[in-house]
Design a protein around this motif. Structure first.
Motif, mmCIF file in Angstrom:
data_model
loop_
_atom_site.group_PDB
_atom_site.id
_atom_site.type_symbol
_atom_site.label_atom_id
_atom_site.label_comp_id
_atom_site.label_asym_id
_atom_site.label_seq_id
_atom_site.Cartn_x
_atom_site.Cartn_y
_atom_site.Cartn_z
ATOM 1 N N GLY A 25 100.940 34.974 53.805
ATOM 2 C CA GLY A 25 99.776 34.995 54.697
ATOM 3 C C GLY A 25 99.895 33.968 55.801
ATOM 4 N N SER A 26 100.459 32.822 55.475
ATOM 5 C CA SER A 26 100.683 31.802 56.495
ATOM 6 C C SER A 26 101.704 32.290 57.510
ATOM 7 C CB SER A 26 101.181 30.510 55.844
ATOM 8 O OG SER A 26 101.677 29.637 56.824
ATOM 9 N N ALA A 27 102.799 32.823 56.999
ATOM 10 C CA ALA A 27 103.885 33.241 57.895
ATOM 11 C C ALA A 27 103.474 34.422 58.771
ATOM 12 C CB ALA A 27 105.119 33.597 57.062
ATOM 13 N N VAL A 28 102.836 35.409 58.158
ATOM 14 C CA VAL A 28 102.469 36.613 58.905
ATOM 15 C C VAL A 28 101.200 36.344 59.703
ATOM 16 C CG1 VAL A 28 101.612 38.953 58.678
ATOM 17 C CG2 VAL A 28 103.521 38.185 57.272
ATOM 18 N N GLY A 29 101.326 36.388 61.006
ATOM 19 C CA GLY A 29 100.140 36.095 61.811
ATOM 20 C C GLY A 29 100.296 36.615 63.223
ATOM 21 N N LEU A 30 99.575 35.983 64.137
ATOM 22 C CA LEU A 30 99.679 36.390 65.534
ATOM 23 C C LEU A 30 101.124 36.304 66.004
ATOM 24 C CD1 LEU A 30 96.563 34.477 66.835
ATOM 25 C CD2 LEU A 30 96.803 36.941 66.563
ATOM 26 N N GLY A 31 101.891 35.407 65.383
ATOM 27 C CA GLY A 31 103.292 35.250 65.740
ATOM 28 C C GLY A 31 104.068 36.547 65.563
ATOM 29 N N ASN A 32 103.798 37.265 64.490
ATOM 30 C CA ASN A 32 104.525 38.506 64.245
ATOM 31 C C ASN A 32 104.061 39.602 65.167
ATOM 32 O OD1 ASN A 32 104.109 36.888 61.823
ATOM 33 N ND2 ASN A 32 105.545 38.320 60.941
ATOM 34 N N MET A 33 102.783 39.637 65.442
ATOM 35 C CA MET A 33 102.238 40.825 66.088
ATOM 36 C C MET A 33 102.089 40.632 67.584
ATOM 37 S SD MET A 33 99.806 41.427 62.854
ATOM 38 C CE MET A 33 99.179 43.045 63.185
ATOM 39 N N TYR A 107 94.939 26.029 69.823
ATOM 40 C CA TYR A 107 94.985 27.182 70.726
ATOM 41 C C TYR A 107 95.117 28.502 69.958
ATOM 42 C CZ TYR A 107 100.043 27.630 70.117
ATOM 43 O OH TYR A 107 101.284 27.807 69.579
ATOM 44 N N TYR A 108 95.714 28.418 68.765
ATOM 45 C CA TYR A 108 95.869 29.621 67.928
ATOM 46 C C TYR A 108 94.509 30.252 67.672
ATOM 47 C CZ TYR A 108 98.255 32.311 64.227
ATOM 48 O OH TYR A 108 98.811 33.292 63.459
ATOM 49 N N SER A 109 93.555 29.381 67.419
ATOM 50 C CA SER A 109 92.205 29.840 67.139
ATOM 51 C C SER A 109 91.557 30.510 68.355
ATOM 52 C CB SER A 109 91.389 28.645 66.663
ATOM 53 O OG SER A 109 90.039 28.888 66.797
ATOM 54 N N PHE A 226 111.004 29.844 63.962
ATOM 55 C CA PHE A 226 110.259 28.762 63.322
ATOM 56 C C PHE A 226 108.768 29.045 63.302
ATOM 57 C CE2 PHE A 226 112.733 25.055 62.098
ATOM 58 C CZ PHE A 226 113.991 25.552 62.387
ATOM 59 N N PHE A 227 108.262 29.478 64.435
ATOM 60 C CA PHE A 227 106.825 29.734 64.521
ATOM 61 C C PHE A 227 106.425 30.827 63.542
ATOM 62 C CE2 PHE A 227 102.985 31.655 66.154
ATOM 63 C CZ PHE A 227 102.239 30.566 66.595
ATOM 64 N N SER A 228 107.195 31.889 63.536
ATOM 65 C CA SER A 228 106.819 33.027 62.718
ATOM 66 C C SER A 228 106.893 32.707 61.231
ATOM 67 C CB SER A 228 107.721 34.217 63.051
ATOM 68 O OG SER A 228 107.261 35.355 62.384
ATOM 69 N N LEU A 229 107.864 31.877 60.830
ATOM 70 C CA LEU A 229 107.982 31.535 59.409
ATOM 71 C C LEU A 229 107.091 30.344 59.033
ATOM 72 C CD1 LEU A 229 111.838 31.913 59.014
ATOM 73 C CD2 LEU A 229 110.100 33.352 57.960
ATOM 74 N N SER A 230 106.294 29.858 59.953
ATOM 75 C CA SER A 230 105.434 28.686 59.704
ATOM 76 C C SER A 230 106.242 27.446 59.345
ATOM 77 C CB SER A 230 104.447 28.938 58.566
ATOM 78 O OG SER A 230 103.564 29.963 58.886
ATOM 79 N N LEU A 231 107.393 27.256 59.995
ATOM 80 C CA LEU A 231 108.238 26.118 59.654
ATOM 81 C C LEU A 231 108.146 25.012 60.695
ATOM 82 C CD1 LEU A 231 111.444 28.009 58.561
ATOM 83 C CD2 LEU A 231 109.684 26.971 57.109
ATOM 84 N N GLY A 232 108.503 23.807 60.275
ATOM 85 C CA GLY A 232 108.634 22.706 61.221
ATOM 86 C C GLY A 232 107.433 21.794 61.291
ATOM 87 N N MET A 233 106.411 22.056 60.506
ATOM 88 C CA MET A 233 105.270 21.139 60.509
ATOM 89 C C MET A 233 104.617 20.997 59.138
ATOM 90 S SD MET A 233 102.036 23.249 61.431
ATOM 91 C CE MET A 233 101.429 22.265 60.114
ATOM 92 N N GLY A 234 105.323 21.395 58.097
ATOM 93 C CA GLY A 234 104.830 21.085 56.757
ATOM 94 C C GLY A 234 103.798 22.030 56.175
ATOM 95 N N ILE A 327 94.408 29.259 58.294
ATOM 96 C CA ILE A 327 94.056 28.520 57.080
ATOM 97 C C ILE A 327 95.166 27.543 56.705
ATOM 98 C CG2 ILE A 327 93.781 28.815 54.586
ATOM 99 C CD1 ILE A 327 92.235 31.420 55.220
ATOM 100 N N SER A 328 96.417 28.006 56.810
ATOM 101 C CA SER A 328 97.514 27.130 56.403
ATOM 102 C C SER A 328 97.676 25.962 57.368
ATOM 103 C CB SER A 328 98.819 27.917 56.296
ATOM 104 O OG SER A 328 99.333 28.235 57.566
ATOM 105 N N LEU A 329 97.395 26.187 58.638
ATOM 106 C CA LEU A 329 97.480 25.093 59.604
ATOM 107 C C LEU A 329 96.408 24.052 59.308
ATOM 108 C CD1 LEU A 329 98.103 27.337 62.709
ATOM 109 C CD2 LEU A 329 99.623 25.497 62.006
ATOM 110 N N LEU A 330 95.203 24.519 59.055
ATOM 111 C CA LEU A 330 94.117 23.577 58.766
ATOM 112 C C LEU A 330 94.355 22.862 57.433
ATOM 113 C CD1 LEU A 330 91.442 22.357 59.602
ATOM 114 C CD2 LEU A 330 90.265 24.287 58.546
HETATM 115 N N1 TRP Z 1 103.379 31.765 61.258
HETATM 116 C C1 TRP Z 1 102.105 32.028 61.861
HETATM 117 C C2 TRP Z 1 102.249 33.201 62.786
HETATM 118 O O1 TRP Z 1 103.308 33.782 62.873
HETATM 119 C C3 TRP Z 1 101.531 30.847 62.573
HETATM 120 C C4 TRP Z 1 101.553 29.629 61.746
HETATM 121 C C5 TRP Z 1 100.822 29.356 60.654
HETATM 122 C C6 TRP Z 1 102.405 28.543 61.920
HETATM 123 N N2 TRP Z 1 101.172 28.150 60.145
HETATM 124 C C7 TRP Z 1 102.135 27.629 60.884
HETATM 125 C C8 TRP Z 1 103.358 28.273 62.848
HETATM 126 C C9 TRP Z 1 102.843 26.485 60.785
HETATM 127 C C10 TRP Z 1 104.066 27.111 62.741
HETATM 128 C C11 TRP Z 1 103.827 26.219 61.713
HETATM 129 O O2 TRP Z 1 101.329 33.572 63.426
#
Ligand code: TRP
Length: 452
Positions: A25-33, A107-109, A226-234, A327-330
């Motif tokens: 759920g974290s990974a799949v988001g606006l990034g994918n679509m 900004y995601y929000s 990185f963005f799509s997999l929710s990587l790089g910020m924990g 949710i995962s970012l928050l």
């Molecule tokens: N991966 C999400 C997306 O593709 C966005 C996202 C959620 C994210 N948590 C993250 C991106 C952490 C980077 C790091 O929309």
């Protein structure tokens, strides 16, 4: 008995599936679509898709496993987790993660607010006439309307995080992820049977592969991975901190990455056939941040009554995907306040959510601010954070391969450590700091913003 200094028991997922669905759920988001389709369109189709797959395998998977390992091993959110393995001097890297999460969610929000707004107005009055689509997007995307929907989205997101790991995050993911999957599958089937959609597949899967040699395309593909997999910020790190010892981390990582890639592909299978079937491909040629929010509503309008239903389902799917990611970012920011300063979860969540909502207001008022935030937070800082985390796990942690393996030893983990030591940091450093790389792109955008 809990003394004033002893923290209460840390929460855990109630079952393995809870973690998997929350992480997916974290990974799949606006990034994918939204982001994946607009980047694919901007960079000419297949070449971008190909590079994106390569980057996911070579850089994404190793860093994913690094986050999972540190998170589960330390059982703490990023600041303390890095301190746990590296001592106090590594805590600031955790601080950088929190800051990045803050920047991205702000900004995601706003974009998530657009999707909510399109969903609701789709239900109430359908989608705009082609001649109005652009004007409507302008109205929705920035201004006080955008601020209001952004704040509304942040309230929903904060509400879930305030309820906690099991009652909030896990429950929302168990409910929403299957719904999202079904909606997307239905949409892809609908797009496939539209007359004329074939050209969309052609555009998506073929194209000039020489485009893949362009440095710009390479940096964007890596940042997108990185963005799509929710990587790089924990974010994955924090979710993994609620995992038990028995979990099989390499398997979990592969599952998350595969699902994420699957959904990105599927989203493309909705967007491109739809656009080509309705003859809107010229609008996509010069694709930018807002293109999909203009082109797709136009497509929904042209499809008549069926389009209104399809459009609402699409926008609802986007909103759902955005919610589980937000949710995962928050959670990263909130969990840090809970772990480091012993705050109670609910007040921590509302304070963080409120602060992030405020910081997002300029992005809701001005698209250029939003674009610059995405460049700095969603691209440069993620790649930087990923590189530093790779160095940390590769060089600072004592025995990462054994920690990653846990109860499931695998010979390939030795090679993984060497990827983290050399390959991942070197490639990421080049992408970030080479002239024309992510650092100069993103600071160039910031500079332009301040100097006009
Ligand atoms: N991966 C999400 C997306 O593709 C966005 C996202 C959620 C994210 N948590 C993250 C991106 C952490 C980077 C790091 O929309």
């Amino acid at each position: 008995m809990l003394g004033p200094m002893s923290a209460p028991q840390r929460e855990h997922w109630s079952r393995g599936l809870g973690f998997t669905l929350a992480a997916v759920g974290s990974a799949v988001g606006l990034g994918n679509m939204w982001r994946f389709s607009y980047m694919t369109a901007e960079h000419g189709g297949a070449a971008f898709v190909l590079l994106y797959v390569l980057m996911t395998l070579l850089l994404g998977l190793p860093v994913m496993l690094a986050e999972l390992t540190v998170g589960r091993g330390a059982g703490k959110s990023p600041i303390l987790a890095l301190g746990h393995y590296g001592g106090r001097k590594w805590r600031p890297l955790g601080g950088l993660f929190v800051l990045t999460g803050f920047a991205i969610l702000s900004y995601y929000s706003v974009i998530a607010g657009w999707t909510l707004r399109y969903t609701v107005s789709g239900v109430l009055g359908g989608f705009p006439e082609p001649s109005n689509a652009e004007a409507l997007f302008g109205q929705i995307a920035s201004g006080w309307d955008a601020v209001a929907w952004h704040l509304g989205f942040m309230v929903i997101c904060t509400f879930v995080v305030a309820r906690g790991v099991r009652a909030g995050i896990e429950r929302a993911s168990l409910l929403l992820m299957p719904v999202l999957g079904l909606m997307l599958l239905g949409l892809a089937v609908f797009a496939a049977v539209l007359p004329g959609s074939g050209a969309g597949y052609g555009y998506y899967f073929t194209g000039d592969l020489r485009g893949a040699l362009d440095f710009d395309v390479v940096t964007d593909a890596a940042a997108q991975a990185f963005f799509s997999l929710s990587l790089g910020m924990g974010a994955i790190l924090t979710y993994a901190s609620y995992l038990s010892r028995q979990s099989d981390l390499p398997l979990e990582g592969a599952r998350i990455a595969l699902s994420d890639f699957g959904v990105a592909l599927l989203a493309g299978l909705v967007v491109f056939p739809l656009i080509f079937a309705l003859g809107l491909q010229h609008d996509v040629g010069e694709s930018t941040l807002g293109a999909l929010f203009i082109t797709l509503p136009t497509a929904f309008n042209k499809l008549g009554a069926a389009g209104a239903i399809i459009g609402v389902i699409f926008m609802l799917a986007l909103s759902v995907a955005a919610l589980t990611s937000a949710i995962s970012l928050l959670e990263v920011v909130t969990a840090s306040l809970v772990d480091v300063w012993n705050w109670r979860r609910a007040p921590a969540a509302w304070l963080c959510g409120g602060a992030i909502a405020l910081v997002g207001v300029p992005s809701a008022l001005n698209l250029e601010v939003l674009d610059a935030m995405d460049s700095v937070g969603g691209q440069f800082l993620l790649v930087l954070g990923g590189a530093l985390l790779a160095v940390f796990v590769g060089w600072v942690m004592k025995n990462p391969a054994a920690e990653a393996a846990g109860m499931h030893p695998r010979p390939a983990l030795g090679a993984w450590v060497w990827l983290l030591r050399i390959v991942v940091p070197v490639i990421l450093a080049v992408l970030a700091f080479y002239p024309g790389g992510l650092a100069s792109q993103s600071f160039g955008k910031l500079w332009k913003l301040f100097t006009g």
